[in-house]
Design an enzyme around this catalytic site. Sequence first.
Site, mmCIF file in Angstrom:
data_model
loop_
_atom_site.group_PDB
_atom_site.id
_atom_site.type_symbol
_atom_site.label_atom_id
_atom_site.label_comp_id
_atom_site.label_asym_id
_atom_site.label_seq_id
_atom_site.Cartn_x
_atom_site.Cartn_y
_atom_site.Cartn_z
ATOM 1 C CD GLU A 87 -2.995 -1.181 2.193
ATOM 2 O OE1 GLU A 87 -4.093 -1.926 2.222
ATOM 3 O OE2 GLU A 87 -2.585 -0.546 3.254
ATOM 4 C CB CYS A 100 2.976 7.254 3.461
ATOM 5 S SG CYS A 100 3.350 6.099 4.551
ATOM 6 C CB CYS A 111 4.998 -3.147 16.494
ATOM 7 S SG CYS A 111 6.710 -3.090 16.081
ATOM 8 C CB CYS A 114 2.036 -2.123 13.672
ATOM 9 S SG CYS A 114 2.210 -2.199 11.990
ATOM 10 C CD GLU A 156 12.785 -0.892 10.485
ATOM 11 O OE1 GLU A 156 11.735 -0.357 11.207
ATOM 12 O OE2 GLU A 156 13.609 -0.233 10.467
ATOM 13 C CB SER A 185 9.637 5.897 9.978
ATOM 14 O OG SER A 185 8.925 5.665 11.197
ATOM 15 C CB SER A 208 8.723 3.661 15.760
ATOM 16 O OG SER A 208 8.623 4.149 14.261
ATOM 17 C CG LEU A 209 11.405 5.788 22.373
ATOM 18 C CD1 LEU A 209 12.720 5.105 21.814
ATOM 19 C CD2 LEU A 209 11.537 7.253 22.862
ATOM 20 C CB CYS A 327 0.753 5.721 11.376
ATOM 21 S SG CYS A 327 2.097 6.904 10.665
HETATM 22 N N1 SAH Z 1 8.584 0.092 10.440
HETATM 23 C C1 SAH Z 1 8.878 1.537 10.651
HETATM 24 C C2 SAH Z 1 8.164 2.286 9.530
HETATM 25 C C3 SAH Z 1 6.590 1.811 9.155
HETATM 26 S S1 SAH Z 1 5.540 2.114 10.726
HETATM 27 C C4 SAH Z 1 8.551 1.895 11.861
HETATM 28 O O1 SAH Z 1 7.986 0.930 12.574
HETATM 29 O O2 SAH Z 1 8.840 2.967 12.151
HETATM 30 C C5 SAH Z 1 5.140 3.787 10.434
HETATM 31 C C6 SAH Z 1 4.848 4.330 11.666
HETATM 32 O O3 SAH Z 1 3.565 3.890 12.204
HETATM 33 C C7 SAH Z 1 5.596 3.896 13.027
HETATM 34 O O4 SAH Z 1 6.144 4.934 13.706
HETATM 35 C C8 SAH Z 1 4.929 2.906 13.576
HETATM 36 O O5 SAH Z 1 5.103 2.807 15.121
HETATM 37 C C9 SAH Z 1 3.420 3.706 13.580
HETATM 38 N N2 SAH Z 1 2.312 2.908 13.784
HETATM 39 C C10 SAH Z 1 2.260 1.563 13.657
HETATM 40 N N3 SAH Z 1 1.172 0.935 14.246
HETATM 41 C C11 SAH Z 1 0.422 2.146 14.548
HETATM 42 C C12 SAH Z 1 -1.055 2.156 14.734
HETATM 43 N N4 SAH Z 1 -1.891 1.236 15.087
HETATM 44 N N5 SAH Z 1 -1.358 3.577 15.171
HETATM 45 C C13 SAH Z 1 -0.472 4.594 15.105
HETATM 46 N N6 SAH Z 1 0.796 4.462 14.684
HETATM 47 C C14 SAH Z 1 1.138 3.226 14.447
HETATM 48 FE FE1 SF4 Z 2 6.580 -2.463 13.734
HETATM 49 FE FE2 SF4 Z 2 6.868 -0.778 11.769
HETATM 50 FE FE3 SF4 Z 2 6.955 -3.327 11.285
HETATM 51 FE FE4 SF4 Z 2 4.645 -1.867 11.796
HETATM 52 S S1 SF4 Z 2 5.698 -1.830 10.092
HETATM 53 S S2 SF4 Z 2 5.535 -4.085 12.692
HETATM 54 S S3 SF4 Z 2 5.429 -0.573 13.527
HETATM 55 S S4 SF4 Z 2 8.349 -2.227 12.423
#
Ligand code: SAH
Ligand code: SF4
Length: 346
Positions: A87, A100, A111, A114, A156, A185, A208-209, A327
């Site tokens: 996407e 994006c 995660c 997500c 990622e 990111s 992404s902390l 996101c």
């Molecule tokens: N993998 C990378 C980039 C893709 S995710 C990363 O994790 O940074 C892009 C952003 O969306 C990241 O900051 C991630 O933590 C955030 N994200 C993932 N799931 C989310 C959700 N359900 N609500 C809000 N932000 C989310």
């Molecule tokens: Fe975690 Fe980013 Fe992968 Fe989603 S896309 S599982 S937030 S690392």
Amino acid sequence: MSSVYELETADLAAHLADQPRYRVEQLWRGLWDEGLPFTDITTVPKALRQRLTEAFPPSLEVANEVASDLGATRKWVFRLHDGATIETVLMNYADRVTVCVSSQAGCAMGCTFCATGQAGFSRQLSVGEVIEQVMFAARAAAPRRLSNVVFMGMGEPLANYPVTVGVIKRLHEYRAMSARHLTVSTVGVAPAIERLASEGLPLTLAVSLHAANNDTRNELVPLNRRYPLERLYEACEKWLATTSRRLSFEWALIDGVNDSDVAMRELAEYAGDLHAHVNLIPLNPTPGYLVKGSRSERVHEFRLGLEDLGINATVRNTRGRSIDAACGQLAAVTNGHKTRVTLRSR
Ligand code: SAH
Ligand code: SF4
């Protein structure tokens, strides 16, 4: 299958050995400046366009398109040559136009909050598959010029390192995009952050902390067990020392999980010495994670609390939430269960 966006000018010239030399430049400009597929580069003869399209077929096929925010946000589901789906989201703001992009089909990082992580990993994308997402969005954005690219779609980017760096270098060199307008990111792949720092690209890094204590972060971001906060901190320090580029932290606010005053102070302490900017994202809903996002009053309080503790913080608005384009909501489910509004404007 290689994409035309993986070629150097010399490679393209080799395919055009029987053509006048100026054709290379015409095609290169059409591809990179205008982001056109061969079929639309009308400055060159039709037969040649056809030949090149056969040699370098487009990598992306539109499987679905949805729009929200009165058309300002558009999401495409693309099917790739092997059937994998990804996407891409285009966001029109007053001062910029951002795409994006996905860097992988799915994601292996798992995660919990997500949608991409919940769906698992399919495969790495190629340089061409990522650049074609950018070019597709650039065409859709016209007459406005696409100004920003963020690697915040599926996947990622630092787990597909050579492709991510390859894409950035090409967009910078061949499309003349300012690296400052390119944002990677990452979930926190510490050694890859350090390697990226040494590439000499003035891009923007977002980490992404989501939690600044290891117990909570282990739960939300499984990679924290491999690279805990102390190790991530070292990588962030190296990023700052090497690039002098501002760092930002992403923090999805989750009700009762990471939105307490204690969590706020932990974050302020972690971010403070790194002079990091904090981006607060109200958690977007996903099917596999039942905890709710923080209430909007709490998001507001959390931001003000951080400011009081000396941390620069903004709240990211959740563009595309209603069409699962925000996101963390990207899961490329194309069977009709997830998409609600279908608009065809092309
Ligand atoms: N993998 C990378 C980039 C893709 S995710 C990363 O994790 O940074 C892009 C952003 O969306 C990241 O900051 C991630 O933590 C955030 N994200 C993932 N799931 C989310 C959700 N359900 N609500 C809000 N932000 C989310
Ligand atoms: Fe975690 Fe980013 Fe992968 Fe989603 S896309 S599982 S937030 S690392």
